[in-house]
Design a protein around this motif. Structure first.
Motif, PDB file in Angstrom:
ATOM      1  N   MET A   1      78.810  30.680  44.632  1.00 44.44           N
ATOM      2  CA  MET A   1      79.206  29.443  44.710  1.00 44.44           C
ATOM      3  C   MET A   1      80.483  29.066  43.798  1.00 44.44           C
ATOM      4  O   MET A   1      80.374  29.730  42.508  1.00 44.44           O
ATOM      5  N   GLY A   2      81.356  28.531  44.227  1.00 43.32           N
ATOM      6  CA  GLY A   2      82.776  28.400  43.586  1.00 43.32           C
ATOM      7  C   GLY A   2      82.561  27.545  42.209  1.00 43.32           C
ATOM      8  O   GLY A   2      81.596  26.611  42.355  1.00 43.32           O
ATOM      9  N   LYS A   3      83.581  27.550  41.486  1.00 47.17           N
ATOM     10  CA  LYS A   3      83.671  26.530  40.364  1.00 47.17           C
ATOM     11  C   LYS A   3      83.657  25.238  40.720  1.00 47.17           C
ATOM     12  O   LYS A   3      82.920  24.309  39.943  1.00 47.17           O
ATOM     13  N   GLY A   4      84.373  24.787  41.846  1.00 45.79           N
ATOM     14  CA  GLY A   4      84.721  23.443  42.415  1.00 45.79           C
ATOM     15  C   GLY A   4      83.250  22.762  42.679  1.00 45.79           C
ATOM     16  O   GLY A   4      82.965  21.728  42.247  1.00 45.79           O
ATOM     17  N   LEU A   5      82.439  23.767  43.668  1.00 46.66           N
ATOM     18  CA  LEU A   5      81.302  23.233  44.082  1.00 46.66           C
ATOM     19  C   LEU A   5      80.037  23.130  42.897  1.00 46.66           C
ATOM     20  O   LEU A   5      79.291  22.011  42.881  1.00 46.66           O
ATOM     21  N   THR A   6      79.945  23.872  42.228  1.00 44.97           N
ATOM     22  CA  THR A   6      79.264  24.118  41.030  1.00 44.97           C
ATOM     23  C   THR A   6      79.589  22.586  40.048  1.00 44.97           C
ATOM     24  O   THR A   6      78.751  22.001  39.656  1.00 44.97           O
ATOM     25  N   THR A   7      80.849  22.539  39.783  1.00 47.06           N
ATOM     26  CA  THR A   7      81.180  21.167  39.191  1.00 47.06           C
ATOM     27  C   THR A   7      80.527  20.043  39.653  1.00 47.06           C
ATOM     28  O   THR A   7      79.988  19.221  39.038  1.00 47.06           O
ATOM     29  N   ILE A   8      80.809  20.031  41.212  1.00 49.36           N
ATOM     30  CA  ILE A   8      80.336  18.747  41.698  1.00 49.36           C
ATOM     31  C   ILE A   8      78.838  18.577  41.817  1.00 49.36           C
ATOM     32  O   ILE A   8      78.285  17.490  41.754  1.00 49.36           O
ATOM     33  N   LEU A   9      78.315  19.670  41.979  1.00 52.48           N
ATOM     34  CA  LEU A   9      76.725  19.622  41.958  1.00 52.48           C
ATOM     35  C   LEU A   9      76.087  19.037  40.687  1.00 52.48           C
ATOM     36  O   LEU A   9      75.189  18.372  40.399  1.00 52.48           O
ATOM     37  N   PHE A  10      76.585  19.793  39.476  1.00 54.95           N
ATOM     38  CA  PHE A  10      76.196  19.533  38.196  1.00 54.95           C
ATOM     39  C   PHE A  10      76.511  17.838  38.021  1.00 54.95           C
ATOM     40  O   PHE A  10      76.004  17.382  37.154  1.00 54.95           O
ATOM     41  N   LEU A  11      77.791  17.431  38.577  1.00 57.80           N
ATOM     42  CA  LEU A  11      78.073  16.103  38.148  1.00 57.80           C
ATOM     43  C   LEU A  11      77.058  15.080  38.801  1.00 57.80           C
ATOM     44  O   LEU A  11      76.803  14.249  38.373  1.00 57.80           O
ATOM     45  N   ILE A  12      76.873  15.467  40.299  1.00 61.08           N
ATOM     46  CA  ILE A  12      75.553  14.863  40.981  1.00 61.08           C
ATOM     47  C   ILE A  12      74.303  14.613  40.038  1.00 61.08           C
ATOM     48  O   ILE A  12      73.678  13.581  39.837  1.00 61.08           O
TER      49      ILE A  12
END
Length: 123
Positions: A1-12
């Motif tokens: 999983m890329g950093k962008g997707l990880t960031t978005i999932l963590f923000l959710i």
């Protein structure tokens, strides 16, 4: 999983905990023993939920920030966080507060947020 997707999932995930901490207590009156909880107990419960918020919010920002090798600028991170917050809040409000109705003004506000995301990501 890329950093962008990880960031978005963590923000959710962070925003789910934040919304519960900030607004969940408004439904405590319908929950057994919490009906009689005083303000101090409500604050402690909310702080406990906020701890989990920060456990995801801080890593999301560190992973996603371009200064740490992530894909997002500081402003992009902030706008993403705000849009995610409002999406999570709307879902929470509609699901848990049955008397909440969305109106045309809410749609207009959503369009403005989409435009904000567009402009902050525009090169």
């Amino acid at each position: 999983m890329g950093k962008g997707l990880t960031t978005i999932l963590f923000l959710i995930v962070s925003n789910v905990f934040m919304t519960l901490a900030w607004y969940g207590h408004l439904k405590f009156g319908e929950m057994g023993w919490l009906k009689k909880a005083g303000i101090f107990a409500v604050i402690l419960i909310s702080w406990s939920l906020a701890l989990f918020e920060y456990m995801f919010q801080v890593p999301a920002n560190r992973i996603g920030f371009e200064g740490n090798g992530g894909p997002f600028s500081l402003f992009q991170l902030k706008v993403l966080q705000e849009v995610i917050t409002l999406i999570v809040f709307v879902i929470f409000a509609v699901v848990f507060f049955k008397n909440i109705r969305l109106s045309l003004n809410h749609l207009y506000a959503c369009i403005c947020l989409i435009l904000a995301v567009y402009f902050v990501f525009k090169k």
